[in-house]
Design an enzyme around this catalytic site. Sequence first.
Site, PDB file in Angstrom:
ATOM      1  N   PHE A  50       0.819  -1.066   0.002  1.00 44.64           N
ATOM      2  CA  PHE A  50       0.108  -0.076   0.011  1.00 44.64           C
ATOM      3  C   PHE A  50       0.911   1.119   0.030  1.00 44.64           C
ATOM      4  O   PHE A  50       1.797   1.319   0.753  1.00 44.64           O
ATOM      5  CB  PHE A  50      -0.722   0.062   1.073  1.00 44.64           C
ATOM      6  CG  PHE A  50      -2.036   1.045   1.091  1.00 44.64           C
ATOM      7  CD1 PHE A  50      -3.151   0.932   0.314  1.00 44.64           C
ATOM      8  CD2 PHE A  50      -1.896   2.324   2.084  1.00 44.64           C
ATOM      9  CE1 PHE A  50      -4.157   1.970  -0.166  1.00 44.64           C
ATOM     10  CE2 PHE A  50      -2.906   3.403   1.720  1.00 44.64           C
ATOM     11  CZ  PHE A  50      -3.805   2.979   1.043  1.00 44.64           C
ATOM     12  N   ARG A  74     -12.297  -4.889  -7.621  1.00 45.75           N
ATOM     13  CA  ARG A  74     -11.801  -5.141  -6.199  1.00 45.75           C
ATOM     14  C   ARG A  74     -13.290  -5.537  -5.247  1.00 45.75           C
ATOM     15  O   ARG A  74     -14.049  -4.515  -4.930  1.00 45.75           O
ATOM     16  CB  ARG A  74     -10.967  -4.211  -5.224  1.00 45.75           C
ATOM     17  CG  ARG A  74     -10.497  -4.827  -4.107  1.00 45.75           C
ATOM     18  CD  ARG A  74      -9.419  -3.775  -3.688  1.00 45.75           C
ATOM     19  NE  ARG A  74      -9.934  -2.788  -3.069  1.00 45.75           N
ATOM     20  CZ  ARG A  74      -9.406  -2.133  -1.784  1.00 45.75           C
ATOM     21  NH1 ARG A  74      -8.257  -2.420  -1.446  1.00 45.75           N
ATOM     22  NH2 ARG A  74     -10.124  -1.028  -1.643  1.00 45.75           N
ATOM     23  N   ASP A 108       1.877  -4.817   8.406  1.00 44.38           N
ATOM     24  CA  ASP A 108       0.667  -4.106   8.422  1.00 44.38           C
ATOM     25  C   ASP A 108      -0.559  -5.088   8.162  1.00 44.38           C
ATOM     26  O   ASP A 108      -0.667  -5.593   7.246  1.00 44.38           O
ATOM     27  CB  ASP A 108       0.795  -3.221   7.287  1.00 44.38           C
ATOM     28  CG  ASP A 108      -0.290  -2.204   6.787  1.00 44.38           C
ATOM     29  OD1 ASP A 108      -1.536  -2.346   7.404  1.00 44.38           O
ATOM     30  OD2 ASP A 108      -0.181  -1.053   6.374  1.00 44.38           O
ATOM     31  N   TYR A 168     -10.856   1.006  10.480  1.00 41.84           N
ATOM     32  CA  TYR A 168     -12.125   1.253   9.690  1.00 41.84           C
ATOM     33  C   TYR A 168     -12.273   0.474   8.681  1.00 41.84           C
ATOM     34  O   TYR A 168     -13.342   0.695   7.901  1.00 41.84           O
ATOM     35  CB  TYR A 168     -11.945   2.862   9.187  1.00 41.84           C
ATOM     36  CG  TYR A 168     -10.925   3.202   8.401  1.00 41.84           C
ATOM     37  CD1 TYR A 168     -10.844   2.857   6.970  1.00 41.84           C
ATOM     38  CD2 TYR A 168      -9.771   4.119   8.745  1.00 41.84           C
ATOM     39  CE1 TYR A 168      -9.909   3.271   6.273  1.00 41.84           C
ATOM     40  CE2 TYR A 168      -8.845   4.411   8.056  1.00 41.84           C
ATOM     41  CZ  TYR A 168      -8.611   4.061   6.585  1.00 41.84           C
ATOM     42  OH  TYR A 168      -7.674   4.345   6.083  1.00 41.84           O
ATOM     43  N   LYS A 169     -11.680  -0.551   8.317  1.00 39.58           N
ATOM     44  CA  LYS A 169     -12.020  -1.682   7.423  1.00 39.58           C
ATOM     45  C   LYS A 169     -12.926  -2.709   8.235  1.00 39.58           C
ATOM     46  O   LYS A 169     -13.826  -2.543   8.326  1.00 39.58           O
ATOM     47  CB  LYS A 169     -10.590  -1.949   6.702  1.00 39.58           C
ATOM     48  CG  LYS A 169      -9.806  -0.981   6.010  1.00 39.58           C
ATOM     49  CD  LYS A 169      -8.653  -1.558   5.235  1.00 39.58           C
ATOM     50  CE  LYS A 169      -7.489  -0.277   4.856  1.00 39.58           C
ATOM     51  NZ  LYS A 169      -8.147   0.552   4.050  1.00 39.58           N
TER      52      LYS A 169
END
Length: 429
Positions: free
Chosen positions: A129, A388, A198, A223-224
């Site tokens: 990322f 995705r 991560d 928040y995912k």
Amino acid sequence: MITLQDCLARDAADPLRTLRELFSIPPGVIYLDGNSLGAMPKAAPARAAEVVTREWGHDLIRSWNTAGWHSLPQRLGNQLAPLIGAAADEVVVTDSTSINLFKVLSAALSMAAQDTPQRKLVVSERSNFPTDLYIAEGLCRERGYTLQLVESDEIAAALTPQVAVLVLTHVNYRTGAMHDMAGVTAAAHAVGARVVWDLAHSAGAVPVDLQGANADFAVGCGYKYLNGGPGAPAFVWVHPRHTDRFWQPLSGWWGHAAPFAFTPGYEPAAGITRYLCGTPPIVSLSLLECGLDAFAAAQPLGGMAALRAKSLALTDLFMALVEQRCAGHDLGLATPRAHHQRGSQVSLTRESANGESGAFAIVQALIARGVVGDFRAGDGHRHPDILRFGFTPLYLGFADVWTAVDQLHQVLHSGEWQAAQFRQQHAVT
């Protein structure tokens, strides 16, 4: 042929189906973007109102003590710890993933500078990322290290005695491919390197065992899959063998051993508390607690093991239905089929024609039909455009998957994605 009735029957037999009632899903929406922003727990609005109206509005500053605001980062860390294979008092919830990565990578580089000063390489995956790469790039420039980017299949060869730190995301944000955490960590340790993981696309989506993998450092997103709300605080974990070796560089007052002594010199708190920095965001932390409560509700139903089994079943079904119903539309699969090699998402590719794949427009046409996924652009070389789709087993069912693929079939078969309205890009894709 897999039918809708087959999927409805699977939903009826699903022991986790009641967990959906904990979340607010708009009518007519199939939400396949929980890997980017999780759905809202139904408890969140009332909890926000309680924090704002009673704890802040009425009790004012007393709530630091009476409502336990001061210990929220540690208490939420302890609630989250079992999801990532950490022990009590090893995790704090604080700041953003980027800031926490800066802290732990700084600590890892400080350890390397003391223990093996001749090592000057930091290795990461080229498709990691971007924020992780940006943070690593900045720290390498500041500390005199070189950031070496490699493809996923080149990581093992890149682990040489010159490597100080390996920085990886456990589940790749584009493809959903998952690293063997224990195996990669052992390989890095074998050459004397430390590893920063991560867990942004892992925590709450796949079982993680940081202690079992003998990992060094980990950060992750709130928040995912943890459903903490937009901009929810992230978390940080440090193996106890490393925790007290160095200050982390953001030595703010909340990480002080005695923050209310108000002494001019910094003395770091013992343990993971030193990885706190400034005053914590109480409203956001309180909303994240609502997301974590959903995992507590899942525990009597089998916990993360049951959620993982359902996640794999949902993603297997999605891949099978896409192959069954969307053949002939130039879709490919970027996500590994093997269960041990993938997270909780499926990434489809689409071949480019005249320099354009149409992937973005297809996703927008799906969103207009109530099926919310997202798009990630390719690099024009090894990584193609991605459609995705994230699968959160807390609130998704098998009939949702069938309907989502049916809508994808209709979008592709009708060609409606070619309409101009679906090609207009916004700031957030």
